[in-house]
Each structure stands twice: as structure tokens, then as C-alpha cells.
Design a protein around this motif. Sequence first.
Motif, short mmCIF file in Angstrom:
data_model
loop_
_atom_site.label_atom_id
_atom_site.label_comp_id
_atom_site.label_asym_id
_atom_site.label_seq_id
_atom_site.Cartn_x
_atom_site.Cartn_y
_atom_site.Cartn_z
N LYS A 86 0.79 -1.17 0.05
CA LYS A 86 -0.09 0.01 -0.04
C LYS A 86 0.87 1.09 0.08
CE LYS A 86 -4.05 -1.93 2.11
NZ LYS A 86 -4.89 -1.91 3.40
N PHE A 87 2.22 1.22 0.42
CA PHE A 87 2.94 2.12 0.39
C PHE A 87 3.52 2.50 -0.81
CE2 PHE A 87 7.50 3.16 0.81
CZ PHE A 87 7.60 4.64 1.14
N PHE A 88 4.18 1.17 -1.28
CA PHE A 88 5.09 1.12 -2.60
C PHE A 88 4.37 1.35 -3.67
CE2 PHE A 88 7.62 -1.12 -5.56
CZ PHE A 88 8.79 -0.46 -5.38
N ILE A 89 3.36 0.68 -3.90
CA ILE A 89 2.41 0.83 -5.42
C ILE A 89 2.10 2.37 -5.62
CG2 ILE A 89 0.63 0.36 -6.73
CD1 ILE A 89 2.64 -1.96 -6.79
N PRO A 90 1.55 2.95 -4.80
CA PRO A 90 1.03 4.38 -5.23
C PRO A 90 2.27 5.22 -5.51
CG PRO A 90 -0.27 3.60 -3.51
CD PRO A 90 0.76 2.52 -3.43
N LEU A 91 3.18 4.84 -4.53
CA LEU A 91 4.64 5.85 -4.79
C LEU A 91 5.30 5.49 -6.18
CD1 LEU A 91 6.90 7.60 -3.63
CD2 LEU A 91 8.11 5.45 -3.00
N ILE A 92 5.45 4.39 -6.72
CA ILE A 92 6.14 4.05 -7.99
C ILE A 92 4.81 4.74 -9.22
CG2 ILE A 92 7.60 2.32 -7.56
CD1 ILE A 92 5.71 0.16 -8.79
N ASP A 93 3.75 4.53 -8.76
CA ASP A 93 2.69 4.99 -9.88
C ASP A 93 2.80 6.51 -9.89
OD1 ASP A 93 0.42 4.65 -11.45
OD2 ASP A 93 -0.83 5.58 -9.96
N ARG A 94 2.89 7.36 -8.69
CA ARG A 94 3.15 8.61 -8.80
C ARG A 94 4.57 9.10 -9.67
NH1 ARG A 94 4.82 10.72 -3.41
NH2 ARG A 94 6.79 11.05 -4.44
N LEU A 95 5.55 8.15 -9.12
CA LEU A 95 7.00 8.35 -9.79
C LEU A 95 6.97 8.31 -11.35
CD1 LEU A 95 9.22 6.97 -6.92
CD2 LEU A 95 8.74 9.30 -7.46
N SER A 96 6.11 7.33 -11.86
CA SER A 96 6.20 7.05 -13.16
C SER A 96 5.67 8.09 -14.00
CB SER A 96 5.69 5.59 -13.39
OG SER A 96 4.13 5.90 -13.36
N ARG A 97 4.71 8.95 -13.23
CA ARG A 97 4.14 10.05 -13.86
C ARG A 97 5.32 11.25 -14.01
NH1 ARG A 97 -0.49 8.12 -11.17
NH2 ARG A 97 -0.24 9.73 -9.67
N PRO A 135 22.19 -3.68 -5.72
CA PRO A 135 22.15 -4.22 -7.12
C PRO A 135 21.25 -5.19 -7.43
CG PRO A 135 24.22 -4.59 -5.83
CD PRO A 135 23.29 -3.86 -5.14
N ALA A 136 20.57 -5.72 -6.46
CA ALA A 136 19.63 -6.86 -6.61
C ALA A 136 18.09 -6.13 -6.12
CB ALA A 136 19.83 -8.19 -5.90
N PHE A 137 17.94 -4.97 -6.53
CA PHE A 137 16.88 -4.15 -6.12
C PHE A 137 15.58 -5.00 -6.58
CE2 PHE A 137 13.27 -1.08 -6.64
CZ PHE A 137 13.53 -0.49 -5.71
N THR A 138 15.62 -5.68 -7.47
CA THR A 138 14.11 -6.39 -7.88
C THR A 138 14.17 -7.67 -7.31
OG1 THR A 138 15.08 -7.14 -9.96
CG2 THR A 138 13.73 -5.16 -9.93
N ASP A 139 15.13 -8.47 -6.71
CA ASP A 139 14.94 -9.68 -6.00
C ASP A 139 14.29 -9.68 -4.61
OD1 ASP A 139 15.50 -12.23 -5.69
OD2 ASP A 139 17.55 -11.86 -4.80
N MET A 145 6.27 -6.63 -7.31
CA MET A 145 5.25 -5.39 -7.52
C MET A 145 5.50 -4.58 -8.62
SD MET A 145 4.31 -3.91 -3.74
CE MET A 145 6.15 -4.04 -2.77
N ILE A 146 7.06 -4.33 -8.86
CA ILE A 146 7.31 -3.69 -10.18
C ILE A 146 6.87 -4.37 -11.28
CG2 ILE A 146 9.13 -2.87 -11.27
CD1 ILE A 146 10.42 -1.85 -8.69
N TYR A 147 7.04 -5.80 -11.28
CA TYR A 147 6.68 -6.43 -12.42
C TYR A 147 5.32 -6.43 -12.76
CZ TYR A 147 6.15 -10.80 -15.18
OH TYR A 147 5.74 -11.79 -16.27
N PHE A 148 4.51 -6.53 -11.76
CA PHE A 148 2.90 -6.53 -12.12
C PHE A 148 2.37 -5.18 -12.33
CE2 PHE A 148 3.29 -10.43 -9.42
CZ PHE A 148 2.81 -11.36 -10.31
N TYR A 149 3.24 -4.05 -11.77
CA TYR A 149 2.93 -2.97 -12.36
C TYR A 149 3.27 -2.55 -13.64
CZ TYR A 149 2.87 2.18 -12.20
OH TYR A 149 2.65 3.61 -12.48
N LEU A 150 4.40 -3.09 -14.12
CA LEU A 150 4.71 -2.70 -15.49
C LEU A 150 3.85 -3.24 -16.54
CD1 LEU A 150 8.71 -3.16 -15.26
CD2 LEU A 150 7.19 -1.20 -15.48
N HIS A 151 3.12 -4.29 -16.09
CA HIS A 151 2.04 -4.93 -17.09
C HIS A 151 0.99 -3.89 -17.40
CE1 HIS A 151 3.12 -8.83 -17.79
NE2 HIS A 151 3.77 -8.98 -16.42
N LEU A 156 7.31 3.05 -16.86
CA LEU A 156 8.36 3.12 -15.61
C LEU A 156 9.45 2.29 -16.14
CD1 LEU A 156 9.07 3.69 -12.87
CD2 LEU A 156 8.23 1.67 -11.91
N LYS A 157 10.73 2.75 -15.87
CA LYS A 157 12.02 1.97 -16.21
C LYS A 157 13.03 2.25 -15.16
CE LYS A 157 11.18 1.21 -20.71
NZ LYS A 157 9.64 1.16 -20.78
#
Length: 162
Positions: A86-97, A135-139, A145-151, A156-157
Motif C-alpha cells: 500500500k506504500f510502494f505501489i502508489p509511490l511508483i505510480d506517482r513517480l512513473s508520472r 544491485p538486486a533491487f528487484t529480487d 510489485m514492479i513486474y506486475f505494475y509494468l503490465h 516506468l524504467k
Amino acid sequence: KCRIFFGYTSNMVTSGLRDVFRYLTEHKLIDVVVTTAGGVEEDLIKTFKPFLLGEFSASGKKLREDGINRTGNIFVPNDRYVQFEKFFIPLIDRLSREKDIYTPSELVSIMGKEINNKESIYYWCWKNNIPVFCPAFTDGSMGDMIYFYLHKNPKLKINFCQ
């Protein structure tokens, strides 16, 4: 007169050294942090709710049925991960904009700022301008969450080369 790189893994944050690491960052006793995805996630999760001390002998089957993850005798109920999401998804959503490409170091710094909790290692890294390399940020759960968000939001990159 030397630059101090401080590295640790997630289990060290989970098992009780978090306050030591926070102290080091709060008092600028280190210059750079190098950690795993779990090292970031578990610090931030603990700002929402603590982990629980359990027994090594607890039934893994029973814990799973009760929605509790374990790291040895440390228990992490699923609601901790839900709160983090609930913290992370809205954050990356805002950042991607705001812009298209972020480095893991930028994301960790932003999370430290946004968590705004003096108990957090990454709050102090942000506050004291201590770079964090992951270095293993997505591990970990952030990667999921990033993987599913990117669908749904492929804009976002994350640039792992900087």
C-alpha cells in the motif's frame, strides 16, 4: 579520511541489527550503504509494524495456514507485506508520472524520504545524503510489485547501469 562502504543482507535487518545500522546512518558514521532488496524492504516494513519473535520449533504448516512468514524464529505476518504494498505501489505510480527512468539508488532515497520515519535506516540515508546501492533491487517483493505494475504501466524504467 577514508570512504566507508557498509554492506549487509536482509536477514541482518530482520534479526535485530536494524537499530545499529540506523545509528550508523543517523550519525553519519558510514558514507555508502550496499544492501539487498530485502535489506530495504524489511527496514521499511518495520516502520509500519514490528516483526514478531516466535519459536524455532513452530510448525511451518501452521504458520502458513495462519498467514505468517518466518525467518527462523522471527515471524512476519502477511499484513506487513500488504501494508508495504500500500506504500510502494502508489509511490511508483506517482513517480512513473514524474519521469521515466530511475536508478535503484534514487528509488531507495525517495522511499526513505517518503517513509518519513526516524526509525528507518533509509530515512537517515535520505536525510544525510548517504547513497544506497542495491544491485538486486528487484529480487524481493519490490521486484514482484514492479513486474506486475509494468503490465499496466510500461512507462516506468529502472536503470541498473548507473
